[in-house]
Scaffold this motif. Structure first.
Motif, PDB file in Angstrom:
ATOM      1  N   GLY A 161     -11.690  13.667  26.446  1.00  0.00           N
ATOM      2  CA  GLY A 161     -10.773  12.621  26.882  1.00  0.00           C
ATOM      3  C   GLY A 161     -11.204  11.936  28.160  1.00  0.00           C
ATOM      4  N   GLY A 162     -12.422  12.221  28.615  1.00  0.00           N
ATOM      5  CA  GLY A 162     -12.932  11.560  29.809  1.00  0.00           C
ATOM      6  C   GLY A 162     -13.594  10.244  29.465  1.00  0.00           C
ATOM      7  N   LEU A 163     -13.451   9.261  30.338  1.00  0.00           N
ATOM      8  CA  LEU A 163     -14.066   7.966  30.088  1.00  0.00           C
ATOM      9  C   LEU A 163     -15.583   8.077  30.139  1.00  0.00           C
ATOM     10  CD1 LEU A 163     -13.029   4.502  30.893  1.00  0.00           C
ATOM     11  CD2 LEU A 163     -15.282   5.168  31.700  1.00  0.00           C
ATOM     12  N   ILE A 164     -16.246   7.560  29.107  1.00  0.00           N
ATOM     13  CA  ILE A 164     -17.702   7.665  29.053  1.00  0.00           C
ATOM     14  C   ILE A 164     -18.388   6.305  29.042  1.00  0.00           C
ATOM     15  CG2 ILE A 164     -17.839   7.750  26.527  1.00  0.00           C
ATOM     16  CD1 ILE A 164     -20.074   9.825  26.847  1.00  0.00           C
ATOM     17  N   ALA A 165     -17.660   5.253  28.595  1.00  0.00           N
ATOM     18  CA  ALA A 165     -18.281   3.928  28.503  1.00  0.00           C
ATOM     19  C   ALA A 165     -17.210   2.874  28.314  1.00  0.00           C
ATOM     20  CB  ALA A 165     -19.276   3.890  27.335  1.00  0.00           C
ATOM     21  N   ALA A 166     -17.655   1.631  28.279  1.00  0.00           N
ATOM     22  CA  ALA A 166     -16.776   0.500  27.970  1.00  0.00           C
ATOM     23  C   ALA A 166     -17.538  -0.454  27.076  1.00  0.00           C
ATOM     24  CB  ALA A 166     -16.341  -0.218  29.236  1.00  0.00           C
ATOM     25  N   ILE A 167     -16.849  -1.036  26.114  1.00  0.00           N
ATOM     26  CA  ILE A 167     -17.456  -2.102  25.314  1.00  0.00           C
ATOM     27  C   ILE A 167     -16.675  -3.381  25.586  1.00  0.00           C
ATOM     28  CG2 ILE A 167     -18.417  -0.617  23.534  1.00  0.00           C
ATOM     29  CD1 ILE A 167     -16.072  -1.346  21.738  1.00  0.00           C
ATOM     30  N   SER A 168     -17.363  -4.502  25.517  1.00  0.00           N
ATOM     31  CA  SER A 168     -16.704  -5.761  25.863  1.00  0.00           C
ATOM     32  C   SER A 168     -17.214  -6.903  25.010  1.00  0.00           C
ATOM     33  CB  SER A 168     -16.927  -6.089  27.344  1.00  0.00           C
ATOM     34  OG  SER A 168     -18.238  -6.598  27.550  1.00  0.00           O
ATOM     35  N   VAL A 169     -16.448  -7.975  25.000  1.00  0.00           N
ATOM     36  CA  VAL A 169     -16.862  -9.247  24.412  1.00  0.00           C
ATOM     37  C   VAL A 169     -16.720 -10.291  25.507  1.00  0.00           C
ATOM     38  CG1 VAL A 169     -16.413 -10.979  22.648  1.00  0.00           C
ATOM     39  CG2 VAL A 169     -16.103  -8.556  22.104  1.00  0.00           C
ATOM     40  N   SER A 170     -17.738 -11.114  25.692  1.00  0.00           N
ATOM     41  CA  SER A 170     -17.688 -12.118  26.757  1.00  0.00           C
ATOM     42  C   SER A 170     -18.333 -13.417  26.293  1.00  0.00           C
ATOM     43  CB  SER A 170     -18.399 -11.609  28.020  1.00  0.00           C
ATOM     44  OG  SER A 170     -19.771 -11.360  27.746  1.00  0.00           O
ATOM     45  N   GLY A 171     -17.880 -14.497  26.903  1.00  0.00           N
ATOM     46  CA  GLY A 171     -18.435 -15.805  26.573  1.00  0.00           C
ATOM     47  C   GLY A 171     -18.071 -16.817  27.633  1.00  0.00           C
ATOM     48  N   PRO A 172     -18.548 -18.032  27.494  1.00  0.00           N
ATOM     49  CA  PRO A 172     -18.180 -19.093  28.431  1.00  0.00           C
ATOM     50  C   PRO A 172     -16.667 -19.272  28.427  1.00  0.00           C
ATOM     51  CG  PRO A 172     -20.015 -19.770  27.052  1.00  0.00           C
ATOM     52  CD  PRO A 172     -19.495 -18.512  26.467  1.00  0.00           C
ATOM     53  N   SER A 173     -16.072 -19.359  29.591  1.00  0.00           N
ATOM     54  CA  SER A 173     -14.617 -19.431  29.698  1.00  0.00           C
ATOM     55  C   SER A 173     -14.040 -20.616  28.930  1.00  0.00           C
ATOM     56  CB  SER A 173     -14.208 -19.520  31.173  1.00  0.00           C
ATOM     57  OG  SER A 173     -12.815 -19.545  31.309  1.00  0.00           O
ATOM     58  N   ALA A 174     -14.704 -21.741  28.966  1.00  0.00           N
ATOM     59  CA  ALA A 174     -14.180 -22.938  28.306  1.00  0.00           C
ATOM     60  C   ALA A 174     -14.021 -22.735  26.805  1.00  0.00           C
ATOM     61  CB  ALA A 174     -15.120 -24.112  28.571  1.00  0.00           C
ATOM     62  N   ARG A 175     -14.841 -21.867  26.222  1.00  0.00           N
ATOM     63  CA  ARG A 175     -14.784 -21.636  24.785  1.00  0.00           C
ATOM     64  C   ARG A 175     -14.031 -20.361  24.417  1.00  0.00           C
ATOM     65  NH1 ARG A 175     -20.394 -21.484  22.898  1.00  0.00           N
ATOM     66  NH2 ARG A 175     -20.379 -19.253  23.354  1.00  0.00           N
ATOM     67  N   PHE A 176     -14.250 -19.281  25.163  1.00  0.00           N
ATOM     68  CA  PHE A 176     -13.732 -17.973  24.753  1.00  0.00           C
ATOM     69  C   PHE A 176     -12.336 -17.671  25.284  1.00  0.00           C
ATOM     70  CE2 PHE A 176     -13.958 -13.152  25.209  1.00  0.00           C
ATOM     71  CZ  PHE A 176     -13.652 -12.929  23.875  1.00  0.00           C
ATOM     72  N   ARG A 177     -11.943 -18.354  26.339  1.00  0.00           N
ATOM     73  CA  ARG A 177     -10.650 -18.040  26.971  1.00  0.00           C
ATOM     74  C   ARG A 177      -9.488 -18.071  25.973  1.00  0.00           C
ATOM     75  NH1 ARG A 177      -8.444 -20.628  32.621  1.00  0.00           N
ATOM     76  NH2 ARG A 177      -6.439 -19.548  32.678  1.00  0.00           N
ATOM     77  N   SER A 178      -9.460 -19.063  25.108  1.00  0.00           N
ATOM     78  CA  SER A 178      -8.335 -19.205  24.178  1.00  0.00           C
ATOM     79  C   SER A 178      -8.400 -18.207  23.021  1.00  0.00           C
ATOM     80  CB  SER A 178      -8.298 -20.625  23.617  1.00  0.00           C
ATOM     81  OG  SER A 178      -9.504 -20.928  22.922  1.00  0.00           O
ATOM     82  N   HIS A 179      -9.535 -17.508  22.884  1.00  0.00           N
ATOM     83  CA  HIS A 179      -9.698 -16.554  21.778  1.00  0.00           C
ATOM     84  C   HIS A 179      -9.689 -15.103  22.241  1.00  0.00           C
ATOM     85  CE1 HIS A 179     -10.643 -19.965  19.260  1.00  0.00           C
ATOM     86  NE2 HIS A 179     -11.639 -20.314  20.054  1.00  0.00           N
ATOM     87  N   MET A 180      -9.516 -14.864  23.512  1.00  0.00           N
ATOM     88  CA  MET A 180      -9.600 -13.496  24.037  1.00  0.00           C
ATOM     89  C   MET A 180      -8.556 -12.573  23.412  1.00  0.00           C
ATOM     90  SD  MET A 180     -10.385 -14.301  28.061  1.00  0.00           S
ATOM     91  CE  MET A 180      -9.988 -12.651  28.606  1.00  0.00           C
ATOM     92  N   GLN A 181      -7.306 -13.020  23.394  1.00  0.00           N
ATOM     93  CA  GLN A 181      -6.242 -12.170  22.864  1.00  0.00           C
ATOM     94  C   GLN A 181      -6.427 -11.907  21.371  1.00  0.00           C
ATOM     95  OE1 GLN A 181      -4.244 -10.614  24.912  1.00  0.00           O
ATOM     96  NE2 GLN A 181      -5.261 -11.728  26.555  1.00  0.00           N
TER      97      GLN A 181
END
Length: 273
Positions: free
Chosen positions: A232-252
């Motif tokens: 149950g210990g934190l070992i890593a993180a995964i993420s999705v990232s992109g240019p804010s102008a394009r990805f901001r509206s799709h984050m949720q």
């Protein structure tokens, strides 16, 4: 003995041997089911009745299986409570598996799936002391896209991957980090107030993922979820990232898929909620 009788004897012997093998395989499968039950249970120990009920076995069968597993130190028994827990040999197997686990290779299919679905860059990050660094990324076929630098350490208070790692550390580790480091501003949007950061970390723990809009890198939007090990210990993180102008509206929209991917990785490492 007549030839016909000899042939019949051979047929009976072969049938008996086949039945014996089937019974042996079934016994092994039941023993594995019992062992795996300990691995996925949230309880530290189990009683015979609990095991029998969960697996649909008789108590006598469970006793026989536990006796065999105890003889190999895969299961340990508490003589006072008469309850059972994983033994030294089972823990050694788990450690051997973890030692041979290539987290980058394991995360690869999930990162490719996320990048294909979101059309943005998917990354894997790990903690190194008071820093966080990218160790893998999958970059989509986009003319305008985010690419990260692998192996570069970043502070734990700026950006979605960093914040999600910090949020799911033990409380004393979080306080230790805040005591050791001034919250330096990497951009104009970096959280530099400890009270605001603590509130942000609490919100991340409640929803199960972190977001960032230009906190580490101007013009970038990202969302990250935690990956846990068997303890149950934190070992890593995964993420999705992109240019804010394009990805901001799709984050949720990407959040549920990201959390599901992180949960699958955690399950492969032996963690079950």
């Amino acid at each position: 003995m007549p030839a016909q009788a000899k042939t019949s004897a051979r047929v009976v012997d072969a049938a008996d041997e086949g039945d014996g093998q089937s019974r042996s395989i079934a016994a092994v499968e039941r023993a594995m089911d019992v062992l795996l039950l300990f691995g996925r249970s949230a309880r530290p120990d189990l009683g015979v009745t609990e095991i029998a009920t969960e697996l649909g076995l008789t108590k006598a069968a469970v006793h026989r299986i536990l006796t065999a597993l105890r003889s190999r130190e895969l299961i340990a028994a508490d003589p006072v409570t008469r309850r059972y827990s994983l033994g030294h040999a089972a823990i050694s197997l788990g450690r051997a598996y973890m030692a041979r686990t290539d987290l980058r290779a394991m995360a690869g299919p999930e990162l490719r799936r996320l990048a294909a679905h979101a059309g943005e860059t998917a990354t894997l990050s790990v903690r190194r002391g008071d820093t966080r660094l990218y160790v893998e990324q999958v970059v989509p076929e986009q003319e305008l896209r985010m690419e990260v630098s692998l192996g570069i350490p970043y502070p734990l208070h700026a950006g979605s991957s960093s914040k999600v790692i910090l949020a799911f550390l033990r409380e004393e580790e979080i306080e230790g980090y805040l005591a050791r480091h001034r919250l330096e501003a990497l951009t104009a949007k970096t959280i530099t107030d400890q009270a605001k950061l603590r509130a942000e970390l609490a919100a991340i723990r409640r929803r199960g993922y972190a977001t960032s809009l230009g906190e580490r890198q101007e013009g970038a939007a990202s969302i990250a979820a935690p990956v846990f090990d068997h303890d149950g210990g934190l070992i890593a993180a995964i993420s999705v990232s992109g240019p804010s102008a394009r990805f901001r509206s799709h984050m949720q929209q990407s959040a549920p898929l990201l959390v599901e991917a992180a949960d699958r990785l955690s399950a492969q490492l032996g963690y079950h909620r």
